[in-house]
Design a protein around this motif. Structure first.
Motif, PDB file in Angstrom:
ATOM      1  N   LEU A 106       0.829  -1.205   0.000  1.00 25.53           N
ATOM      2  CA  LEU A 106       0.000   0.000   0.000  1.00 25.53           C
ATOM      3  C   LEU A 106       0.862   1.253   0.000  1.00 25.53           C
ATOM      4  O   LEU A 106       0.641   2.174  -0.792  1.00 25.53           O
ATOM      5  CB  LEU A 106      -0.925  -0.001   1.220  1.00 25.53           C
ATOM      6  CG  LEU A 106      -1.735   1.270   1.450  1.00 25.53           C
ATOM      7  CD1 LEU A 106      -2.831   1.382   0.401  1.00 25.53           C
ATOM      8  CD2 LEU A 106      -2.334   1.265   2.837  1.00 25.53           C
ATOM      9  N   VAL A 107       1.864   1.293   0.863  1.00 23.59           N
ATOM     10  CA  VAL A 107       2.746   2.455   0.947  1.00 23.59           C
ATOM     11  C   VAL A 107       3.557   2.607  -0.334  1.00 23.59           C
ATOM     12  O   VAL A 107       3.703   3.720  -0.859  1.00 23.59           O
ATOM     13  CB  VAL A 107       3.656   2.370   2.196  1.00 23.59           C
ATOM     14  CG1 VAL A 107       4.755   3.407   2.152  1.00 23.59           C
ATOM     15  CG2 VAL A 107       2.823   2.520   3.453  1.00 23.59           C
ATOM     16  N   ALA A 108       4.065   1.498  -0.874  1.00 17.74           N
ATOM     17  CA  ALA A 108       4.835   1.563  -2.125  1.00 17.74           C
ATOM     18  C   ALA A 108       3.989   2.121  -3.264  1.00 17.74           C
ATOM     19  O   ALA A 108       4.440   2.991  -4.018  1.00 17.74           O
ATOM     20  CB  ALA A 108       5.382   0.179  -2.482  1.00 17.74           C
ATOM     21  N   GLN A 109       2.760   1.636  -3.390  1.00 14.51           N
ATOM     22  CA  GLN A 109       1.880   2.140  -4.450  1.00 14.51           C
ATOM     23  C   GLN A 109       1.527   3.603  -4.220  1.00 14.51           C
ATOM     24  O   GLN A 109       1.477   4.394  -5.164  1.00 14.51           O
ATOM     25  CB  GLN A 109       0.610   1.289  -4.547  1.00 14.51           C
ATOM     26  CG  GLN A 109      -0.360   1.738  -5.615  1.00 14.51           C
ATOM     27  CD  GLN A 109       0.215   1.688  -7.028  1.00 14.51           C
ATOM     28  OE1 GLN A 109       1.192   1.010  -7.308  1.00 14.51           O
ATOM     29  NE2 GLN A 109      -0.399   2.432  -7.925  1.00 14.51           N
ATOM     30  N   GLY A 110       1.288   3.976  -2.981  1.00 16.86           N
ATOM     31  CA  GLY A 110       0.978   5.373  -2.671  1.00 16.86           C
ATOM     32  C   GLY A 110       2.133   6.298  -3.012  1.00 16.86           C
ATOM     33  O   GLY A 110       1.938   7.397  -3.545  1.00 16.86           O
ATOM     34  N   ILE A 111       3.347   5.865  -2.729  1.00 21.15           N
ATOM     35  CA  ILE A 111       4.523   6.670  -3.067  1.00 21.15           C
ATOM     36  C   ILE A 111       4.700   6.745  -4.579  1.00 21.15           C
ATOM     37  O   ILE A 111       5.047   7.802  -5.117  1.00 21.15           O
ATOM     38  CB  ILE A 111       5.777   6.124  -2.356  1.00 21.15           C
ATOM     39  CG1 ILE A 111       5.652   6.386  -0.854  1.00 21.15           C
ATOM     40  CG2 ILE A 111       7.049   6.746  -2.921  1.00 21.15           C
ATOM     41  CD1 ILE A 111       6.730   5.746  -0.012  1.00 21.15           C
ATOM     42  N   ARG A 112       4.428   5.645  -5.278  1.00 22.14           N
ATOM     43  CA  ARG A 112       4.486   5.676  -6.757  1.00 22.14           C
ATOM     44  C   ARG A 112       3.509   6.700  -7.314  1.00 22.14           C
ATOM     45  O   ARG A 112       3.830   7.470  -8.212  1.00 22.14           O
ATOM     46  CB  ARG A 112       4.170   4.292  -7.339  1.00 22.14           C
ATOM     47  CG  ARG A 112       5.298   3.295  -7.223  1.00 22.14           C
ATOM     48  CD  ARG A 112       4.988   1.985  -7.911  1.00 22.14           C
ATOM     49  NE  ARG A 112       4.868   2.207  -9.343  1.00 22.14           N
ATOM     50  CZ  ARG A 112       3.943   1.632 -10.106  1.00 22.14           C
ATOM     51  NH1 ARG A 112       3.063   0.807  -9.590  1.00 22.14           N
ATOM     52  NH2 ARG A 112       3.904   1.875 -11.395  1.00 22.14           N
ATOM     53  N   VAL A 113       2.300   6.739  -6.784  1.00 18.57           N
ATOM     54  CA  VAL A 113       1.299   7.704  -7.247  1.00 18.57           C
ATOM     55  C   VAL A 113       1.746   9.125  -6.916  1.00 18.57           C
ATOM     56  O   VAL A 113       1.643  10.029  -7.754  1.00 18.57           O
ATOM     57  CB  VAL A 113      -0.086   7.393  -6.635  1.00 18.57           C
ATOM     58  CG1 VAL A 113      -1.068   8.525  -6.895  1.00 18.57           C
ATOM     59  CG2 VAL A 113      -0.628   6.086  -7.169  1.00 18.57           C
ATOM     60  N   ALA A 114       2.245   9.329  -5.706  1.00 15.10           N
ATOM     61  CA  ALA A 114       2.704  10.666  -5.309  1.00 15.10           C
ATOM     62  C   ALA A 114       3.836  11.135  -6.225  1.00 15.10           C
ATOM     63  O   ALA A 114       3.860  12.292  -6.654  1.00 15.10           O
ATOM     64  CB  ALA A 114       3.166  10.658  -3.851  1.00 15.10           C
ATOM     65  N   MET A 115       4.760  10.253  -6.518  1.00 11.89           N
ATOM     66  CA  MET A 115       5.877  10.621  -7.393  1.00 11.89           C
ATOM     67  C   MET A 115       5.385  10.886  -8.812  1.00 11.89           C
ATOM     68  O   MET A 115       5.877  11.795  -9.483  1.00 11.89           O
ATOM     69  CB  MET A 115       6.951   9.536  -7.381  1.00 11.89           C
ATOM     70  CG  MET A 115       7.619   9.360  -6.026  1.00 11.89           C
ATOM     71  SD  MET A 115       8.212  10.885  -5.269  1.00 11.89           S
ATOM     72  CE  MET A 115       9.542  11.293  -6.356  1.00 11.89           C
ATOM     73  N   ALA A 116       4.412  10.112  -9.275  1.00 12.34           N
ATOM     74  CA  ALA A 116       3.843  10.340 -10.601  1.00 12.34           C
ATOM     75  C   ALA A 116       3.187  11.722 -10.663  1.00 12.34           C
ATOM     76  O   ALA A 116       3.248  12.413 -11.684  1.00 12.34           O
ATOM     77  CB  ALA A 116       2.840   9.265 -10.961  1.00 12.34           C
ATOM     78  N   MET A 117       2.583  12.145  -9.558  1.00 12.49           N
ATOM     79  CA  MET A 117       1.956  13.462  -9.502  1.00 12.49           C
ATOM     80  C   MET A 117       2.992  14.577  -9.602  1.00 12.49           C
ATOM     81  O   MET A 117       2.667  15.691 -10.024  1.00 12.49           O
ATOM     82  CB  MET A 117       1.160  13.630  -8.209  1.00 12.49           C
ATOM     83  CG  MET A 117      -0.090  12.842  -8.166  1.00 12.49           C
ATOM     84  SD  MET A 117      -1.277  13.568  -9.317  1.00 12.49           S
ATOM     85  CE  MET A 117      -2.721  12.692  -8.867  1.00 12.49           C
ATOM     86  N   THR A 118       4.208  14.308  -9.198  1.00  8.52           N
ATOM     87  CA  THR A 118       5.255  15.317  -9.290  1.00  8.52           C
ATOM     88  C   THR A 118       5.906  15.315 -10.665  1.00  8.52           C
ATOM     89  O   THR A 118       6.724  16.188 -10.959  1.00  8.52           O
ATOM     90  CB  THR A 118       6.363  15.088  -8.240  1.00  8.52           C
ATOM     91  OG1 THR A 118       7.058  13.883  -8.551  1.00  8.52           O
ATOM     92  CG2 THR A 118       5.810  15.052  -6.851  1.00  8.52           C
TER      93      THR A 118
END
Length: 123
Positions: A106-118
Protein backbone atom coordinates in the motif's frame (compact mmCIF):
# COMPACT_ATOMS: atom_id res chain seq x y z
CA UNK A 1 -17.61 -6.33 36.11
CA UNK A 2 -15.70 -7.79 33.17
CA UNK A 3 -11.93 -7.61 33.15
CA UNK A 4 -10.36 -5.19 30.70
CA UNK A 5 -8.19 -6.88 28.08
CA UNK A 6 -6.06 -5.27 25.44
CA UNK A 7 -3.37 -6.72 23.23
CA UNK A 8 -1.43 -3.50 23.83
CA UNK A 9 0.90 -3.53 26.80
CA UNK A 10 0.62 -0.05 28.21
CA UNK A 11 3.71 2.01 27.59
CA UNK A 12 5.11 -0.44 25.03
CA UNK A 13 6.41 0.77 21.68
CA UNK A 14 3.26 -0.35 19.84
CA UNK A 15 1.03 1.37 22.37
CA UNK A 16 3.03 4.60 22.09
CA UNK A 17 3.19 4.53 18.27
CA UNK A 18 -0.57 3.99 18.01
CA UNK A 19 -1.18 7.11 20.08
CA UNK A 20 1.50 9.23 18.38
CA UNK A 21 0.22 8.31 14.93
CA UNK A 22 -3.32 9.20 16.05
CA UNK A 23 -2.18 12.68 17.10
CA UNK A 24 -0.27 13.17 13.84
CA UNK A 25 -3.25 11.98 11.78
CA UNK A 26 -5.62 14.36 13.54
CA UNK A 27 -3.32 17.30 12.76
CA UNK A 28 -2.71 16.37 9.12
CA UNK A 29 -6.37 15.56 8.59
CA UNK A 30 -7.28 19.00 9.93
CA UNK A 31 -4.75 20.54 7.52
CA UNK A 32 -6.22 18.49 4.66
CA UNK A 33 -9.79 19.53 5.41
CA UNK A 34 -8.85 23.17 5.88
CA UNK A 35 -6.89 23.34 2.63
CA UNK A 36 -9.08 21.19 0.39
CA UNK A 37 -12.55 21.85 1.78
CA UNK A 38 -12.51 25.37 3.20
CA UNK A 39 -9.72 27.30 1.44
CA UNK A 40 -10.39 25.52 -1.86
CA UNK A 41 -13.87 24.11 -2.28
CA UNK A 42 -14.40 20.65 -3.74
CA UNK A 43 -15.54 21.96 -7.12
CA UNK A 44 -12.28 23.95 -7.41
CA UNK A 45 -10.01 20.89 -6.99
CA UNK A 46 -8.51 19.83 -10.30
CA UNK A 47 -5.95 17.29 -11.41
CA UNK A 48 -3.57 20.07 -12.41
CA UNK A 49 -4.00 21.71 -9.03
CA UNK A 50 -3.18 18.44 -7.33
CA UNK A 51 -0.05 18.09 -9.48
CA UNK A 52 0.98 21.63 -8.56
CA UNK A 53 0.52 20.96 -4.83
CA UNK A 54 2.44 17.69 -5.03
CA UNK A 55 5.39 19.45 -6.68
CA UNK A 56 5.88 21.49 -3.50
CA UNK A 57 8.45 19.51 -1.43
CA UNK A 58 6.79 20.31 1.91
CA UNK A 59 3.36 19.24 0.71
CA UNK A 60 4.74 16.08 -0.90
CA UNK A 61 6.59 15.09 2.29
CA UNK A 62 3.50 15.82 4.38
CA UNK A 63 1.32 13.63 2.16
CA UNK A 64 3.85 10.78 2.13
CA UNK A 65 4.11 11.01 5.94
CA UNK A 66 0.29 11.01 6.06
CA UNK A 67 0.23 7.86 3.90
CA UNK A 68 2.83 5.99 5.95
CA UNK A 69 1.31 7.04 9.27
CA UNK A 70 -2.25 6.19 8.24
CA UNK A 71 -1.17 2.80 6.88
CA UNK A 72 0.68 1.94 10.09
CA UNK A 73 -2.10 3.22 12.33
CA UNK A 74 -4.83 1.35 10.44
CA UNK A 75 -2.97 -1.92 10.03
CA UNK A 76 -1.72 -1.91 13.61
CA UNK A 77 -5.26 -1.19 14.80
CA UNK A 78 -6.79 -4.00 12.74
CA UNK A 79 -4.13 -6.45 13.91
CA UNK A 80 -4.63 -5.57 17.57
CA UNK A 81 -8.41 -5.73 17.23
CA UNK A 82 -8.08 -9.26 15.83
CA UNK A 83 -5.70 -10.23 18.65
CA UNK A 84 -8.20 -8.83 21.16
CA UNK A 85 -10.86 -11.05 19.60
CA UNK A 86 -8.75 -14.13 20.30
CA UNK A 87 -6.52 -14.56 17.26
CA UNK A 88 -3.54 -16.69 18.27
CA UNK A 89 -1.02 -19.27 17.14
CA UNK A 90 -0.31 -19.81 13.46
CA UNK A 91 -3.28 -17.71 12.40
CA UNK A 92 -1.89 -14.78 14.35
CA UNK A 93 1.50 -15.09 12.63
CA UNK A 94 -0.08 -15.41 9.17
CA UNK A 95 -2.32 -12.37 9.75
CA UNK A 96 0.58 -10.37 11.19
CA UNK A 97 2.83 -10.93 8.19
CA UNK A 98 -0.05 -10.72 5.71
CA UNK A 99 -1.00 -7.30 7.05
CA UNK A 100 2.65 -6.22 7.07
CA UNK A 101 3.06 -7.19 3.40
CA UNK A 102 -0.22 -5.48 2.51
CA UNK A 103 0.97 -2.35 4.33
CA UNK A 104 4.29 -2.29 2.49
CA UNK A 105 2.52 -2.74 -0.86
CA UNK A 106 0.00 0.00 0.00
CA UNK A 107 2.75 2.46 0.95
CA UNK A 108 4.84 1.56 -2.12
CA UNK A 109 1.88 2.14 -4.45
CA UNK A 110 0.98 5.37 -2.67
CA UNK A 111 4.52 6.67 -3.07
CA UNK A 112 4.49 5.68 -6.76
CA UNK A 113 1.30 7.70 -7.25
CA UNK A 114 2.70 10.67 -5.31
CA UNK A 115 5.88 10.62 -7.39
CA UNK A 116 3.84 10.34 -10.60
CA UNK A 117 1.96 13.46 -9.50
CA UNK A 118 5.25 15.32 -9.29
CA UNK A 119 6.18 14.22 -12.81
CA UNK A 120 8.79 11.77 -11.53
CA UNK A 121 8.37 8.06 -12.04
CA UNK A 122 9.98 5.32 -10.04
CA UNK A 123 9.66 1.72 -11.11
Amino acid sequence: MADHYSSFSRHSTGWLLQRLTAVFLIGVLAFHFMLLHFVNHAYEITFMGTQARMQEPGYLLTMVAFLVTAAFHGINGVYNALVNQGLEGTQRVVVKYGLAIAGVLLVAQGIRVAMAMTGTTIL
